[in-house]
Structure formats: C-alpha cells, structure tokens
Motif scaffolding. Structure first.
Motif, PDB file in Angstrom:
ATOM      1  N   MET A  51      43.792  39.399  50.915  1.00  0.00           N
ATOM      2  CA  MET A  51      44.240  40.674  50.358  1.00  0.00           C
ATOM      3  C   MET A  51      43.790  40.818  48.908  1.00  0.00           C
ATOM      4  O   MET A  51      43.231  41.856  48.516  1.00  0.00           O
ATOM      5  CB  MET A  51      45.759  40.757  50.447  1.00  0.00           C
ATOM      6  CG  MET A  51      46.355  42.036  49.862  1.00  0.00           C
ATOM      7  SD  MET A  51      48.159  42.044  49.953  1.00  0.00           S
ATOM      8  CE  MET A  51      48.541  40.639  48.887  1.00  0.00           C
ATOM      9  N   THR A  52      44.009  39.801  48.092  1.00  0.00           N
ATOM     10  CA  THR A  52      43.600  39.880  46.680  1.00  0.00           C
ATOM     11  C   THR A  52      42.078  39.916  46.549  1.00  0.00           C
ATOM     12  O   THR A  52      41.528  40.600  45.684  1.00  0.00           O
ATOM     13  CB  THR A  52      44.165  38.688  45.904  1.00  0.00           C
ATOM     14  OG1 THR A  52      43.750  37.458  46.551  1.00  0.00           O
ATOM     15  CG2 THR A  52      45.690  38.735  45.859  1.00  0.00           C
ATOM     16  N   GLY A  53      41.384  39.193  47.407  1.00  0.00           N
ATOM     17  CA  GLY A  53      39.915  39.210  47.349  1.00  0.00           C
ATOM     18  C   GLY A  53      39.341  40.568  47.704  1.00  0.00           C
ATOM     19  O   GLY A  53      38.354  41.017  47.097  1.00  0.00           O
ATOM     20  N   MET A  54      39.965  41.222  48.685  1.00  0.00           N
ATOM     21  CA  MET A  54      39.482  42.566  49.049  1.00  0.00           C
ATOM     22  C   MET A  54      39.672  43.536  47.894  1.00  0.00           C
ATOM     23  O   MET A  54      38.795  44.358  47.595  1.00  0.00           O
ATOM     24  CB  MET A  54      40.215  43.055  50.300  1.00  0.00           C
ATOM     25  CG  MET A  54      39.783  44.436  50.769  1.00  0.00           C
ATOM     26  SD  MET A  54      40.637  44.938  52.286  1.00  0.00           S
ATOM     27  CE  MET A  54      40.012  43.712  53.441  1.00  0.00           C
ATOM     28  N   ILE A  55      40.825  43.444  47.222  1.00  0.00           N
ATOM     29  CA  ILE A  55      41.065  44.340  46.086  1.00  0.00           C
ATOM     30  C   ILE A  55      40.059  44.074  44.984  1.00  0.00           C
ATOM     31  O   ILE A  55      39.522  45.017  44.370  1.00  0.00           O
ATOM     32  CB  ILE A  55      42.513  44.169  45.587  1.00  0.00           C
ATOM     33  CG1 ILE A  55      43.502  44.641  46.658  1.00  0.00           C
ATOM     34  CG2 ILE A  55      42.729  44.947  44.290  1.00  0.00           C
ATOM     35  CD1 ILE A  55      44.949  44.377  46.319  1.00  0.00           C
ATOM     36  N   GLY A  72      49.564  42.129  41.901  1.00  0.00           N
ATOM     37  CA  GLY A  72      49.497  40.741  41.421  1.00  0.00           C
ATOM     38  C   GLY A  72      50.845  40.052  41.444  1.00  0.00           C
ATOM     39  O   GLY A  72      50.962  38.893  41.877  1.00  0.00           O
ATOM     40  N   THR A  73      51.894  40.754  41.009  1.00  0.00           N
ATOM     41  CA  THR A  73      53.230  40.142  40.974  1.00  0.00           C
ATOM     42  C   THR A  73      53.767  39.871  42.375  1.00  0.00           C
ATOM     43  O   THR A  73      54.216  38.747  42.673  1.00  0.00           O
ATOM     44  CB  THR A  73      54.182  41.050  40.195  1.00  0.00           C
ATOM     45  OG1 THR A  73      53.676  41.222  38.870  1.00  0.00           O
ATOM     46  CG2 THR A  73      55.576  40.427  40.120  1.00  0.00           C
ATOM     47  N   PRO A  74      53.715  40.851  43.323  1.00  0.00           N
ATOM     48  CA  PRO A  74      54.165  40.528  44.688  1.00  0.00           C
ATOM     49  C   PRO A  74      53.339  39.422  45.340  1.00  0.00           C
ATOM     50  O   PRO A  74      53.889  38.598  46.076  1.00  0.00           O
ATOM     51  CB  PRO A  74      54.005  41.845  45.447  1.00  0.00           C
ATOM     52  CG  PRO A  74      54.024  42.900  44.399  1.00  0.00           C
ATOM     53  CD  PRO A  74      53.397  42.279  43.197  1.00  0.00           C
ATOM     54  N   ALA A  75      52.039  39.405  45.053  1.00  0.00           N
ATOM     55  CA  ALA A  75      51.211  38.352  45.644  1.00  0.00           C
ATOM     56  C   ALA A  75      51.609  36.991  45.110  1.00  0.00           C
ATOM     57  O   ALA A  75      51.624  35.993  45.855  1.00  0.00           O
ATOM     58  CB  ALA A  75      49.729  38.632  45.342  1.00  0.00           C
ATOM     59  N   THR A  76      51.941  36.944  43.812  1.00  0.00           N
ATOM     60  CA  THR A  76      52.380  35.669  43.233  1.00  0.00           C
ATOM     61  C   THR A  76      53.705  35.231  43.856  1.00  0.00           C
ATOM     62  O   THR A  76      53.891  34.036  44.186  1.00  0.00           O
ATOM     63  CB  THR A  76      52.519  35.814  41.717  1.00  0.00           C
ATOM     64  OG1 THR A  76      51.280  36.234  41.163  1.00  0.00           O
ATOM     65  CG2 THR A  76      52.935  34.501  41.083  1.00  0.00           C
ATOM     66  N   LEU A 106      54.442  31.876  46.044  1.00  0.00           N
ATOM     67  CA  LEU A 106      55.495  30.911  45.738  1.00  0.00           C
ATOM     68  C   LEU A 106      56.414  30.702  46.937  1.00  0.00           C
ATOM     69  O   LEU A 106      56.841  29.572  47.244  1.00  0.00           O
ATOM     70  CB  LEU A 106      56.303  31.390  44.528  1.00  0.00           C
ATOM     71  CG  LEU A 106      55.562  31.360  43.174  1.00  0.00           C
ATOM     72  CD1 LEU A 106      56.428  31.974  42.088  1.00  0.00           C
ATOM     73  CD2 LEU A 106      55.167  29.940  42.809  1.00  0.00           C
ATOM     74  N   ARG A 107      56.727  31.809  47.591  1.00  0.00           N
ATOM     75  CA  ARG A 107      57.602  31.675  48.754  1.00  0.00           C
ATOM     76  C   ARG A 107      56.893  30.988  49.914  1.00  0.00           C
ATOM     77  O   ARG A 107      57.523  30.273  50.708  1.00  0.00           O
ATOM     78  CB  ARG A 107      58.098  33.057  49.179  1.00  0.00           C
ATOM     79  CG  ARG A 107      59.073  33.661  48.166  1.00  0.00           C
ATOM     80  CD  ARG A 107      59.373  35.108  48.471  1.00  0.00           C
ATOM     81  NE  ARG A 107      60.303  35.678  47.465  1.00  0.00           N
ATOM     82  CZ  ARG A 107      60.631  36.956  47.393  1.00  0.00           C
ATOM     83  NH1 ARG A 107      60.117  37.812  48.283  1.00  0.00           N
ATOM     84  NH2 ARG A 107      61.465  37.388  46.463  1.00  0.00           N
ATOM     85  N   VAL A 130      43.119  53.986  39.448  1.00  0.00           N
ATOM     86  CA  VAL A 130      44.127  53.785  40.492  1.00  0.00           C
ATOM     87  C   VAL A 130      43.991  52.399  41.113  1.00  0.00           C
ATOM     88  O   VAL A 130      44.984  51.668  41.297  1.00  0.00           O
ATOM     89  CB  VAL A 130      44.011  54.890  41.559  1.00  0.00           C
ATOM     90  CG1 VAL A 130      44.890  54.569  42.764  1.00  0.00           C
ATOM     91  CG2 VAL A 130      44.398  56.232  40.968  1.00  0.00           C
ATOM     92  N   LEU A 131      42.735  52.010  41.429  1.00  0.00           N
ATOM     93  CA  LEU A 131      42.528  50.696  42.045  1.00  0.00           C
ATOM     94  C   LEU A 131      42.905  49.571  41.097  1.00  0.00           C
ATOM     95  O   LEU A 131      43.455  48.546  41.501  1.00  0.00           O
ATOM     96  CB  LEU A 131      41.077  50.559  42.489  1.00  0.00           C
ATOM     97  CG  LEU A 131      40.661  51.433  43.674  1.00  0.00           C
ATOM     98  CD1 LEU A 131      39.176  51.296  43.936  1.00  0.00           C
ATOM     99  CD2 LEU A 131      41.461  51.049  44.920  1.00  0.00           C
ATOM    100  N   SER A 132      42.599  49.769  39.805  1.00  0.00           N
ATOM    101  CA  SER A 132      42.966  48.744  38.829  1.00  0.00           C
ATOM    102  C   SER A 132      44.484  48.623  38.726  1.00  0.00           C
ATOM    103  O   SER A 132      45.029  47.513  38.642  1.00  0.00           O
ATOM    104  CB  SER A 132      42.362  49.089  37.463  1.00  0.00           C
ATOM    105  OG  SER A 132      42.723  48.125  36.506  1.00  0.00           O
ATOM    106  N   GLY A 133      45.157  49.787  38.742  1.00  0.00           N
ATOM    107  CA  GLY A 133      46.614  49.741  38.710  1.00  0.00           C
ATOM    108  C   GLY A 133      47.201  49.093  39.953  1.00  0.00           C
ATOM    109  O   GLY A 133      48.150  48.309  39.871  1.00  0.00           O
ATOM    110  N   VAL A 134      46.606  49.408  41.116  1.00  0.00           N
ATOM    111  CA  VAL A 134      47.080  48.797  42.358  1.00  0.00           C
ATOM    112  C   VAL A 134      46.874  47.290  42.326  1.00  0.00           C
ATOM    113  O   VAL A 134      47.744  46.499  42.731  1.00  0.00           O
ATOM    114  CB  VAL A 134      46.370  49.430  43.561  1.00  0.00           C
ATOM    115  CG1 VAL A 134      46.667  48.645  44.831  1.00  0.00           C
ATOM    116  CG2 VAL A 134      46.801  50.875  43.725  1.00  0.00           C
ATOM    117  N   SER A 135      45.715  46.866  41.826  1.00  0.00           N
ATOM    118  CA  SER A 135      45.438  45.434  41.738  1.00  0.00           C
ATOM    119  C   SER A 135      46.428  44.742  40.819  1.00  0.00           C
ATOM    120  O   SER A 135      46.927  43.653  41.114  1.00  0.00           O
ATOM    121  CB  SER A 135      44.008  45.212  41.233  1.00  0.00           C
ATOM    122  OG  SER A 135      43.752  43.841  41.047  1.00  0.00           O
TER     123      SER A 135
END
Length: 486
Positions: A301-305, A272-276, A280-281, A263-268
């Motif tokens: 956020m990405t580091g915590m995941i 990834g796409t929204p974080a990218t 960009l925005r 589940v965590l891998s899927g969430v990460s």
C-alpha cells in the motif's frame, strides 16, 4: 498581448496590394511597348518618305536633315565618307544596296537602278542581314525597314545615300530614329516591379506560415527541457488568439496536476500514521505467516502511494535541468547494481581512433585513440533520468535473467539501450503496458505497481525523446532516446 490584423484581413490586403502592383506593372509594360511601337513605326514611315524624296517625287520628311555632297570618287566611297568632318573618323561602317523593281520607264531612272547606303556609326555595326525581305517588297519599304532597324538601337548614325548616278547625300535623321528620340523603355522597371510585388506577397505568406510553424514546434516541445510555462508570438490576430487559448489550457492543466499532487501528497502523509499503527499492531500478532502477509500488504500500500507520487512529480517537472555527463551517470548506475551483485553489465562506446601522419623515421602510419574525449554531455534532469534508467534495469532483471546497458550518441541525440536475457514478453505486449497501472501477463508473481514504464516514457518525453522496444539478440531491447540540447 498586442493584437495584429486578422489573417483574413491580412490576406485581403496582400492580395489587393499584389493586384495593384501587378496592374501598375502591366500598365507600364503596355505603355512602354506602345510607345516603342509608335517610335519604330514613325522611323519606318520616315524611311519610306525618304526614299520617295531621293527619287525627287516629294520633299524630305520633317525631322530629316538632307545635305547634298560633292562628287565622290567612284571607288573607296566608304573610306572617303569616313574622313568627312561630319563622320568624324567613325570606326563602324555598314554598307548595303537596295534595288527596286518598280524603277524603270517614267521614273527618270534606268531599270535596275540601286540605292547605295553607307551608314556611319560611332558605337555599332548594324546587322542588316537580320532584315526580313519579302517577295515583291518595294525599295521604299526596304529603306523603311532599314530606318526601323536604326531606331531599335541607341546610336547616332549618319546615312550617306546615292541613288543611281546622282550625287551622294548625307541624311541626319537622329531627331526621328536616334537615341535621343527613343522613348523611355519602362519594360525592365515594370518587370522588376512585378517581381517585387510577388516577392512581397511570398515573403508575407512565408512569414505568416513561419509564425504558425514556429509555434507548432514550440507546442510539440512543451514538455521538454526548458519549455516555457506560456508562449508569446507575433503574427496575425488569429495566431495570437490561438496562443492565448493554449496558454490558458496549459495553465489549467498545470493547476490540475498540482492539485492532484497536493492531494496525493496529503493522502500519503495522512496514511503514514495509520500504516505505522498497523505495522506496530501487526508485530503483536503471534502467527508468523499471518504477520508477514499483513506487513507485505502494508508495504504494498505505501509503495503504491509512493509510486503514484513519483509519477505525479515527474509530470510536474519540478527538477531544474542542468548539464551532466550522461556516460558518467550510466556507468555509476551500473556500478551500483554490480556492487549489489546484480547481473548488470555496461558496454562502453568504442573509442575514436585518430589516424596519424607518417613519421620521418618510419614508414608506418601511427594511430591513437581518444578514450575520454567522448563524454556524452546532455542537458537533463538527473534525478528523473536516473529513476527512468533504474526502472528499465529493474524491468530487465524482473522479466529477464540479466541486463546489458549501452550508450551511443550523435551530435544532437543520445540513446541508452537496456537489453534483458530470456524475457518472454513480445514488443506488442511491452508497448501495451506503457499505460499507467498496466502489467504484463507474466507479472503476477513479480512485485510492482504498473507505473515503471509509464514514468520512463514520461521522462523520455520531457527530455525531447521517446521510449521504444524491439527484439534484441538475446531478449527484449529497450531504447531510451533523449535530446542532448547542448
């Protein structure tokens, strides 16, 4: 899994078996003791009757062969008896005299007449000094005590007796007190049987205890290197039921951790796409300060995941253990920090000094060091272990001004110590943040997610060791102890 008898049933069988063996051993002991007591009493009674026969008051008791001998010389009777054909030149002679106060008028013997005995044996000399003599004991009783003494030993004695001035008589009583007449002594086999029963009971108890103890040791090491996914053991059915329940529990726990990691891998991956897109925005924002704060939030956020994923992977123990040089791993890690100009130092173990022998050409005793022979080889998961050491060094740099790393090892354990300088955390505070997502009171301005020490403690447990903290010379000292498992 093959099921055995229940522990209660086994205990009953062992107790009943031991009880039966004990009863049999006791019966053999008492039977043998009673047989021997009867043998000794018959021999003693034969001696009493023999004394009366020598006085002419009754016939010789059954089982005794009494033969009158010709007149012997007054002196040297023992030597003369030794040369008789019946004696066969026997080498052991026991002489004694028996006086009976009851002999006197009316008995046909002068008062104070003594019964002289010469006992000829080919195997031993009898300890007549051990005979108990009670006051008022008659001559018949004394002779009965002598024949009882003869019956206590395995021998074939011949008795030569002379009462007063009568001729010598040879008495062969081996049918009553000889070695062939003695009953079988079963007391030693009975004692051995009792010891055997006790040994069987103790060995079975020890085996059952060892089965539970071995499983307990395996269960304590369930998360260490090389630990099995499931357990198999023999022993009673109760233990096998416990093992089956533990296997089911471990399987359920592994499935739960695997699902959590999935589940965590899927969430990460999904984040990834929204974080990218957010990154960009954020780059389009003209306000630089706002843009930096937003990018920092995205990085956090990405580091915590990623930290949560790392912790979950460490729980799963997906990396296969292999033999590595722990000293080389620590030195390489410290060198990487030093290449980045980080204040990290390494204190190597002092080399072993070998004392040499004295030279023929010098009175000095030589010495030599063994610089490279103390490589610390361990069976470990190198990636996880490197991550744990990195977390310790990073913590030392975050909360202190520098990190000093050292390595010490024994034949079965290795200890890596990381000491900071100037840390304000106490041992109690640092031990309180070992739980996931817990951070120290002075960590508000320091980046982190509260999983670093939790990962270190998990890795230490997987390597059969512990993570401890104590007060060092300059700051806080962390001790990562692992099992070498060579």
């Amino acid at each position: 899994m093959r099921r055995g008898l229940a522990l209660k049933a086994l205990a009953r069988l062992w107790v009943l078996g031991a009880f039966a063996i004990g009863v049999l051993a006791t019966a053999l002991w008492f039977q043998s003791s009673l047989a021997w007591q009867g043998h000794l009493q018959r021999s003693q009674m034969a001696g009493v009757l023999l004394y009366q026969s020598l006085q002419g008051r009754s016939a010789a008791p059954a089982g005794l062969d009494v033969v009158a001998l010709p007149q012997m010389p007054a002196e040297g009777a023992a030597q003369w008896i030794r040369q008789l054909p019946a004696a066969g030149g026997a080498g052991f002679i026991t002489e004694l005299s028996i006086k009976d106060r009851a002999i006197g008028p009316g008995t046909g013997f002068a008062p104070g007449t003594a019964l002289r005995l010469v006992i000829v044996s080919d195997s031993l000399r009898y300890a007549v000094s051990d005979l108990e003599s009670a006051a008022g004991q008659s001559g018949a009783q004394k002779l009965g005590a002598v024949t009882r003494l003869l019956a206590r030993h395995c021998s074939t004695p011949l008795i030569y007796a002379r009462l007063g001035e009568q001729n010598w008589q040879r008495i062969d009583g081996n049918a009553l007190w000889g070695c062939t007449a003695a009953p079988r002594d079963l007391r030693l086999p009975a004692a051995l049987l009792a010891v055997l029963g006790l040994a069987i009971l103790l060995s079975q108890s020890a085996e059952t205890t060892a089965s539970f103890g071995a499983f307990a040791r395996l269960l304590r090491q369930r998360r260490t290197l090389g630990g099995p996914d499931s357990y198999r053991t023999g022993g009673p059915a109760d233990l096998q039921l416990i093992v089956a329940a533990v296997n089911d529990h471990l399987a359920a726990a592994r499935d739960q951790i695997a699902k959590r990691a999935t589940v965590l891998s899927g969430v990460s991956h999904d984040l990834g796409t929204p974080a990218t897109r957010l990154r960009l925005r954020a780059a389009l924002i003209k306000d630089g300060a706002l843009r930096q704060r937003l990018e920092a939030d995205i990085d956090g956020m990405t580091g915590m995941i990623e930290s949560v994923l790392t912790y979950t992977r460490s729980e799963l123990s997906l990396e296969e253990p292999r033999q590595i040089s722990l000293s080389a791993l620590v030195e390489a890690l410290v060198a990487d920090y030093q290449d980045l100009n980080k204040p990290v130092s390494y204190t190597a173990c002092a080399p072993d000094v070998a004392q040499g022998a004295q030279s023929l050409f010098s009175a000095r005793v030589g010495q030599g060091s063994v610089p490279d022979a103390r490589r610390v080889l361990v069976l470990a998961r190198p990636i996880l272990l490197q991550r744990a050491l990195t977390n310790l060094v990073d913590n030392a740099l975050k909360y202190g001004r520098r990190a000093e790393v050292s390595l010490q090892a024994t034949s079965d354990r290795a200890v890596i110590t990381v000491e900071d300088e100037g840390s304000q955390l106490t041992v109690e505070e640092i031990e309180a943040v070992l739980a996931p997502f817990q951070r120290g009171a002075n960590a508000r301005t320091i980046d982190g997610f509260g999983l670093g020490l939790t990962i270190v403690a998990t890795v230490a447990e997987q390597h059969g060791g512990t993570l401890r903290f104590e007060k060092g010379r300059r700051g806080l000292l962390a001790r990562l102890e692992i099992c070498r498992n060579e």
